[in-house]
Design a protein around this motif. Sequence first.
Motif, short mmCIF file in Angstrom:
data_model
loop_
_atom_site.label_atom_id
_atom_site.label_comp_id
_atom_site.label_asym_id
_atom_site.label_seq_id
_atom_site.Cartn_x
_atom_site.Cartn_y
_atom_site.Cartn_z
N ILE A 19 0.83 -1.21 0.00
CA ILE A 19 0.00 0.00 0.00
C ILE A 19 0.86 1.26 0.00
O ILE A 19 0.58 2.23 -0.69
N GLY A 20 1.98 1.21 0.73
CA GLY A 20 2.87 2.36 0.79
C GLY A 20 3.49 2.68 -0.55
O GLY A 20 3.60 3.85 -0.94
N GLU A 21 3.90 1.66 -1.28
CA GLU A 21 4.50 1.88 -2.60
C GLU A 21 3.49 2.43 -3.59
O GLU A 21 3.82 3.25 -4.43
N ARG A 22 2.24 1.95 -3.51
CA ARG A 22 1.22 2.46 -4.43
C ARG A 22 0.82 3.90 -4.10
O ARG A 22 0.46 4.68 -4.98
N ALA A 23 0.88 4.23 -2.83
CA ALA A 23 0.46 5.58 -2.43
C ALA A 23 1.57 6.61 -2.54
O ALA A 23 1.30 7.81 -2.55
N ALA A 24 2.83 6.15 -2.66
CA ALA A 24 3.96 7.08 -2.68
C ALA A 24 3.87 8.09 -3.82
O ALA A 24 4.08 9.30 -3.61
N PRO A 25 3.56 7.68 -5.08
CA PRO A 25 3.48 8.69 -6.16
C PRO A 25 2.43 9.75 -5.89
O PRO A 25 2.65 10.93 -6.17
N PHE A 26 1.28 9.33 -5.35
CA PHE A 26 0.23 10.30 -5.08
C PHE A 26 0.62 11.24 -3.94
O PHE A 26 0.27 12.43 -3.96
N MET A 27 1.36 10.74 -2.97
CA MET A 27 1.82 11.59 -1.88
C MET A 27 2.84 12.62 -2.36
O MET A 27 2.87 13.75 -1.88
N LEU A 28 3.67 12.22 -3.34
CA LEU A 28 4.68 13.14 -3.86
C LEU A 28 4.06 14.21 -4.76
O LEU A 28 4.46 15.37 -4.74
N VAL A 29 3.08 13.81 -5.57
CA VAL A 29 2.46 14.73 -6.50
C VAL A 29 1.33 15.52 -5.85
O VAL A 29 0.96 16.61 -6.31
N GLY A 30 0.79 15.00 -4.76
CA GLY A 30 -0.37 15.61 -4.12
C GLY A 30 -0.22 17.08 -3.78
O GLY A 30 -1.08 17.89 -4.12
N PRO A 31 0.87 17.50 -3.10
CA PRO A 31 1.00 18.93 -2.76
C PRO A 31 1.00 19.84 -3.98
O PRO A 31 0.37 20.90 -3.98
N MET A 32 1.69 19.43 -5.04
CA MET A 32 1.71 20.26 -6.25
C MET A 32 0.34 20.31 -6.91
O MET A 32 -0.09 21.37 -7.39
N LEU A 33 -0.36 19.19 -6.96
CA LEU A 33 -1.70 19.18 -7.53
C LEU A 33 -2.65 20.06 -6.71
O LEU A 33 -3.51 20.75 -7.26
N THR A 34 -2.48 20.03 -5.39
CA THR A 34 -3.32 20.86 -4.54
C THR A 34 -3.11 22.34 -4.82
O THR A 34 -4.07 23.12 -4.95
N LEU A 35 -1.84 22.75 -4.93
CA LEU A 35 -1.54 24.14 -5.25
C LEU A 35 -2.05 24.51 -6.64
O LEU A 35 -2.53 25.63 -6.85
N LEU A 36 -1.93 23.56 -7.59
CA LEU A 36 -2.42 23.82 -8.95
C LEU A 36 -3.93 24.06 -8.95
O LEU A 36 -4.43 24.97 -9.63
N VAL A 37 -4.65 23.25 -8.19
CA VAL A 37 -6.11 23.39 -8.13
C VAL A 37 -6.48 24.71 -7.46
O VAL A 37 -7.36 25.45 -7.95
N ILE A 38 -5.81 25.05 -6.35
CA ILE A 38 -6.18 26.23 -5.58
C ILE A 38 -5.85 27.52 -6.32
O ILE A 38 -6.66 28.45 -6.38
N PHE A 39 -4.66 27.58 -6.91
CA PHE A 39 -4.18 28.85 -7.47
C PHE A 39 -4.33 28.96 -8.98
O PHE A 39 -4.08 30.03 -9.53
N THR A 40 -4.73 27.90 -9.67
CA THR A 40 -4.88 27.97 -11.13
C THR A 40 -6.27 27.55 -11.58
O THR A 40 -6.98 28.33 -12.24
N ILE A 41 -6.66 26.33 -11.27
CA ILE A 41 -7.92 25.81 -11.79
C ILE A 41 -9.13 26.51 -11.18
O ILE A 41 -10.03 26.98 -11.89
#
Length: 307
Positions: A19-41
């Motif tokens: 579960i940790g290996e599958r969730a690692a990419p989402f945890m790494l990309v998550g902060p950037m996607l959050t900022l993208l949604v808040i400040f751009t989309i």
Amino acid sequence: MMQSNAHLLTPIAAPAPGIGERAAPFMLVGPMLTLLVIFTILPCLLTLILAFFETDILVGTIRFVGFSNFTKAFARGDLLNSIGVTLLYMALTVPTSMIFGLLVALGINSLGHGRVFWRAVYFLPVAATLVAMSIVWRWMFVGRRGLIDHMLGPMTGITDWLNSPALALPAVAVVGNWQQIGFIAILYLAALAAVPRHQLEAARVDGANGWHRFWHVTWPAIGPTTVFAGIITSVNAMRVFDSVSTMTGGGPSRHSQTLAHLMWERGIYFFDIGGGSVVTLVLVALALIATFLQRVLTARLEKAGSR
């Protein structure tokens, strides 16, 4: 013997990811996607929604008006005027800055000594604050007292640029070119450093002169940089605001009012949130169209050796 060792050559199946290996990419990309949604989309969606509403921020009311904001924006005439001014500003800055930026890069690249010094000199306008530099340029363009009038006035008879309907926008374009040439030069210097030297040497051995080496080897190799520089300078020219607001304020008689300045005027100065949102949507649409056209017209430059 071969049969007895065959099991050694059988690949071992990789263990199933945890579960940790599958969730690692989402945890790494998550902060950037959050900022993208808040400040751009979300701001883009909010702008699109507000374009269909009449908002009074003083009273705190909001009312759906449909396409009324679009109708009013085009009926007033200032939107069409700003579109024309923005396109003219692009014509005055994008080709000029790219051509001179390339020439500066070629000149610096050909130097045996002093490359670092000249890179710093041409990059200073990019690093400087545009508002502060625009104030300096405004004083240089002051009618009958500025440096420009003292130098060029006696020779050309042209004075008082900022108060002239025909010269106010070219004066602002001078500042835009002054700032962007250094940026384009730095981009082209990085691209020139990646040009295959063996191809240049092969062309030289085959008897190609400097122009043919540039046209058939260097120019195709820096094609991706040309595409990128064209897109960046076009978008920057469309959203120019600092120099316009500092030097002319959109005048005289809106002859230098770009879309970005009109967007500020409608949405912030006059508190016309719906009208400002319409101008923003038009600006975004033009930026997307310019990016698409630039990509299509220069797609062949992305393949080195296409000439």
